[in-house]
Design an enzyme around this catalytic site. Structure first.
Site, PDB file in Angstrom:
ATOM      1  N   HIS A 128      58.657  60.365 -43.566  1.00  0.00           N
ATOM      2  CA  HIS A 128      58.145  59.218 -44.310  1.00  0.00           C
ATOM      3  C   HIS A 128      57.184  59.775 -45.363  1.00  0.00           C
ATOM      4  CE1 HIS A 128      59.713  56.342 -41.373  1.00  0.00           C
ATOM      5  NE2 HIS A 128      59.160  57.043 -40.401  1.00  0.00           N
ATOM      6  N   CYS A 158      64.508  58.420 -40.665  1.00  0.00           N
ATOM      7  CA  CYS A 158      64.024  58.145 -39.312  1.00  0.00           C
ATOM      8  C   CYS A 158      64.945  57.215 -38.517  1.00  0.00           C
ATOM      9  CB  CYS A 158      62.586  57.614 -39.403  1.00  0.00           C
ATOM     10  SG  CYS A 158      61.628  57.920 -37.925  1.00  0.00           S
TER      11      CYS A 158
HETATM   12  N1  GLN Z   1      61.929  53.660 -33.447  1.00  0.00           N
HETATM   13  C1  GLN Z   1      62.329  55.028 -33.697  1.00  0.00           C
HETATM   14  C2  GLN Z   1      61.458  56.032 -32.925  1.00  0.00           C
HETATM   15  O1  GLN Z   1      60.405  55.685 -32.444  1.00  0.00           O
HETATM   16  C3  GLN Z   1      62.260  55.314 -35.190  1.00  0.00           C
HETATM   17  C4  GLN Z   1      60.832  55.265 -35.742  1.00  0.00           C
HETATM   18  C5  GLN Z   1      60.782  55.303 -37.255  1.00  0.00           C
HETATM   19  O2  GLN Z   1      61.742  54.909 -37.939  1.00  0.00           O
HETATM   20  N2  GLN Z   1      59.604  55.740 -37.780  1.00  0.00           N
HETATM   21  O3  GLN Z   1      61.823  57.201 -32.855  1.00  0.00           O
END
Ligand code: GLN
Length: 255
Positions: A212, A98
């Site tokens: 995740h 992510c």
């Molecule tokens: N902050 C980034 C987004 O909102 C990554 C989010 C994350 O790592 N779950 O896309």
């Protein structure tokens, strides 16, 4: 069998939704096979202070909110880029989840419009279209790209098949450059951008993904694939995965 040395980048800064669980899964699946496994924590600061980076054969970096990405991206770019670039180009194994996946690309334009320059090692860019565009949230499933799933190593360790399951929560939408290879193709959920059906990216033996879960807890076959690639072996001793297989089957039914 040689040792797995996991280089864990920014453990305390990027650990959204328990991404550190991925390192626990790798460690546990090695221990159950009597494969030595060590975790080297790589945080902010000069790389010269780390004298065993050459032993790292599996690099891991998790996800995080825009604020955490902003707090580490400068260090990632200025202090870590040479190491991560050489590591990736030498064909070593890595998993970027992510927010870190986004920072491995050309740039991440955050929700407030700030543009965080990425390492440019993943041929992709990410844009968060602000609060007016719904976040990509929920259970997600995807079929691993055929090039990776047809890797003899994956065939030997991929005891759960070529579909992976997970959970996603990202505002950023990632667009792969022409010719860039997605990690997988979405069968349920959003993936990279909720538009083109792609999920993640593969560059060499490094994978970027929005999954995740943690991804390796939900997909132990992918954990084994990464371990085998990192150790440069064609297969691994089989484990009793009755429980993980049952949980994988149950998770596949989630909507
Ligand atoms: N902050 C980034 C987004 O909102 C990554 C989010 C994350 O790592 N779950 O896309």
């Amino acid at each position: 069998m040689s040792r797995l040395t996991i280089g864990y980048l920014y453990k305390d800064d990027l650990n959204l939704y328990g991404d550190n669980g991925n390192v626990e899964v790798l460690t546990a699946r090695c221990a159950r096979r009597d494969i030595e496994c060590e975790v080297l924590l790589i945080n902010k600061g000069k790389l010269s202070s780390y004298n065993r980076l050459s032993e790292v054969n599996l690099l891991f970096m998790g996800g995080g909110p825009d604020s955490s990405q902003k707090s580490i991206y400068g260090d990632f770019l200025e202090e870590k880029k040479p190491f991560v670039r050489d590591y990736l180009l030498s064909g070593k194994t890595g998993l970027f989840v992510c927010g870190s996946y986004q920072l491995m690309g050309d740039y991440y334009r955050a929700a407030d419009g700030a543009e965080l320059k990425g390492l440019g090692l993943f041929k992709a860019h990410t844009i968060h279209f602000g609060k007016n565009k719904p976040r990509c949230i929920g259970n997600v499933r995807a079929k691993i790209n055929s090039e990776l799933s047809s890797d003899p190593v994956f065939k030997n360790v991929g005891f759960l098949g070529d579909e992976i399951i997970g959970f996603e929560n990202h505002g950023g939408r990632t667009y792969l450059d022409e010719g860039a290879a997605p990690f997988a193709h979405v069968t349920y959920g959003h993936g990279n951008n909720s538009e083109d059906g792609t999920e993640g990216i593969v560059v060499g033996n490094c994978i970027g993904t929005y999954f995740h879960g943690p991804i390796l807890a939900k997909n132990p076959h992918l954990a084994d694939y990464l371990i085998a690639k990192a150790l440069n072996v064609i297969e691994l001793p089989k484990l009793n995965d009755l429980l993980t297989t049952a949980s994988y089957a149950a998770s596949k039914k989630l909507r």
